[in-house]
Design a protein around this motif. Sequence first.
Motif, mmCIF file in Angstrom:
data_model
loop_
_atom_site.group_PDB
_atom_site.id
_atom_site.type_symbol
_atom_site.label_atom_id
_atom_site.label_comp_id
_atom_site.label_asym_id
_atom_site.label_seq_id
_atom_site.Cartn_x
_atom_site.Cartn_y
_atom_site.Cartn_z
ATOM 1 N N ALA A 1 0.815 -1.215 0.000
ATOM 2 C CA ALA A 1 0.000 0.000 0.000
ATOM 3 C C ALA A 1 0.849 1.266 0.000
ATOM 4 N N TYR A 2 1.814 1.350 0.885
ATOM 5 C CA TYR A 2 2.628 2.571 1.012
ATOM 6 C C TYR A 2 3.328 2.913 -0.304
ATOM 7 N N PRO A 3 4.085 1.987 -0.911
ATOM 8 C CA PRO A 3 4.736 2.358 -2.173
ATOM 9 C C PRO A 3 3.753 2.624 -3.311
ATOM 10 N N LEU A 4 2.639 1.885 -3.376
ATOM 11 C CA LEU A 4 1.669 2.131 -4.452
ATOM 12 C C LEU A 4 1.059 3.523 -4.325
ATOM 13 N N ILE A 5 0.679 3.893 -3.103
ATOM 14 C CA ILE A 5 0.104 5.218 -2.892
ATOM 15 C C ILE A 5 1.134 6.297 -3.213
ATOM 16 N N ARG A 6 2.355 6.113 -2.753
ATOM 17 C CA ARG A 6 3.395 7.114 -3.006
ATOM 18 C C ARG A 6 3.633 7.280 -4.509
ATOM 19 N N LEU A 7 3.744 6.166 -5.234
ATOM 20 C CA LEU A 7 3.970 6.250 -6.681
ATOM 21 C C LEU A 7 2.804 6.948 -7.384
ATOM 22 N N ALA A 8 1.588 6.750 -6.888
ATOM 23 C CA ALA A 8 0.427 7.414 -7.495
ATOM 24 C C ALA A 8 0.531 8.928 -7.349
ATOM 25 N N HIS A 9 1.166 9.383 -6.273
ATOM 26 C CA HIS A 9 1.265 10.818 -6.017
ATOM 27 C C HIS A 9 2.532 11.453 -6.574
ATOM 28 N N THR A 10 3.571 10.644 -6.812
ATOM 29 C CA THR A 10 4.837 11.209 -7.284
ATOM 30 C C THR A 10 5.109 10.945 -8.755
ATOM 31 N N GLY A 11 4.509 9.909 -9.280
ATOM 32 C CA GLY A 11 4.891 9.450 -10.610
ATOM 33 C C GLY A 11 6.083 8.517 -10.481
ATOM 34 N N PRO A 12 6.648 8.093 -11.613
ATOM 35 C CA PRO A 12 7.736 7.113 -11.586
ATOM 36 C C PRO A 12 8.926 7.579 -10.741
ATOM 37 N N LEU A 13 9.494 6.632 -10.004
ATOM 38 C CA LEU A 13 10.676 6.880 -9.175
ATOM 39 C C LEU A 13 11.641 5.716 -9.336
ATOM 40 N N THR A 14 12.912 5.978 -9.100
ATOM 41 C CA THR A 14 13.861 4.865 -9.024
ATOM 42 C C THR A 14 13.618 4.150 -7.690
ATOM 43 N N ILE A 15 14.138 2.947 -7.570
ATOM 44 C CA ILE A 15 13.997 2.213 -6.311
ATOM 45 C C ILE A 15 14.620 3.017 -5.178
ATOM 46 N N ARG A 16 15.775 3.616 -5.414
ATOM 47 C CA ARG A 16 16.434 4.414 -4.375
ATOM 48 C C ARG A 16 15.563 5.605 -3.968
ATOM 49 N N GLU A 17 15.011 6.320 -4.955
ATOM 50 C CA GLU A 17 14.155 7.467 -4.643
ATOM 51 C C GLU A 17 12.919 7.034 -3.851
ATOM 52 N N LEU A 18 12.319 5.923 -4.271
ATOM 53 C CA LEU A 18 11.142 5.420 -3.571
ATOM 54 C C LEU A 18 11.499 5.012 -2.141
ATOM 55 N N ALA A 19 12.599 4.290 -1.974
ATOM 56 C CA ALA A 19 13.044 3.866 -0.640
ATOM 57 C C ALA A 19 13.271 5.080 0.256
ATOM 58 N N GLU A 20 13.952 6.094 -0.258
ATOM 59 C CA GLU A 20 14.204 7.303 0.534
ATOM 60 C C GLU A 20 12.913 8.012 0.891
ATOM 61 N N SER A 21 11.979 8.089 -0.054
ATOM 62 C CA SER A 21 10.728 8.800 0.215
ATOM 63 C C SER A 21 9.865 8.078 1.244
ATOM 64 N N LEU A 22 10.052 6.764 1.376
ATOM 65 C CA LEU A 22 9.280 5.973 2.335
ATOM 66 C C LEU A 22 10.059 5.689 3.619
ATOM 67 N N ASP A 23 11.316 6.155 3.667
ATOM 68 C CA ASP A 23 12.204 5.900 4.803
ATOM 69 C C ASP A 23 12.348 4.397 5.043
ATOM 70 N N ARG A 24 12.595 3.671 3.946
ATOM 71 C CA ARG A 24 12.807 2.231 3.985
ATOM 72 C C ARG A 24 14.159 1.932 3.351
ATOM 73 N N SER A 25 14.682 0.741 3.593
ATOM 74 C CA SER A 25 15.962 0.368 2.993
ATOM 75 C C SER A 25 15.770 0.055 1.510
ATOM 76 N N HIS A 26 16.832 0.254 0.749
ATOM 77 C CA HIS A 26 16.816 -0.061 -0.671
ATOM 78 C C HIS A 26 16.469 -1.531 -0.864
ATOM 79 N N SER A 27 17.067 -2.389 -0.045
ATOM 80 C CA SER A 27 16.840 -3.832 -0.144
ATOM 81 C C SER A 27 15.367 -4.179 0.085
ATOM 82 N N ALA A 28 14.773 -3.610 1.118
ATOM 83 C CA ALA A 28 13.370 -3.908 1.424
ATOM 84 C C ALA A 28 12.456 -3.463 0.289
ATOM 85 N N ILE A 29 12.687 -2.276 -0.237
ATOM 86 C CA ILE A 29 11.842 -1.776 -1.328
ATOM 87 C C ILE A 29 12.081 -2.582 -2.605
#
Length: 162
Positions: A44-72
């Motif tokens: 849910a968290y990454p899907l909602i974030r991507l809907a509001h930001t548009g495409p992101l790299t895995i690193r950008e998405l991980a940083e925006s969610l305060d999650r590790s690159h590996s987890a994302i």
Amino acid sequence: MTSSDPTSLPDPWQPLHELLAAMDAEIEQVYVARGIEGVRPRFAYPLIRLAHTGPLTIRELAESLDRSHSAISQTITAMRKEGLVTSEPGPDARTRRIDLTERGRSLVPFLEAEWRATHSTVAELDAEIPHALTTVVEELRRALERRSMRQRILDHLVEPPR
């Protein structure tokens, strides 16, 4: 080898792990009851974030969610298998840009509603129990800022003779 197996003692974290897994399973049951198959609460968290930001790299998405690159990265792999996201080459050969598929995008309004309902449920639970979980978590965080988990472990660690 020591005289006794320390893993024979109950794991103090097990009840918390079991509780979180049970709560996630119940959220997933809400999805299934709405005909949403293959979607896990951690999506849910990454899907909602991507809907509001548009495409992101895995690193950008991980940083925006305060999650590790590996987890994302693992979550993206699972979401891609369920047809929720696409992964295209990014600005350089080492990156991938993640975007929602039509299926992923169609789920976002429901996921946002579930997110809000879950937050309301947590607030309700906090009011229902003698020690609000959100307060306890914050108090634990502050205690670990005063003296880290690492330091606390080292204070208790009795290393075997070499």
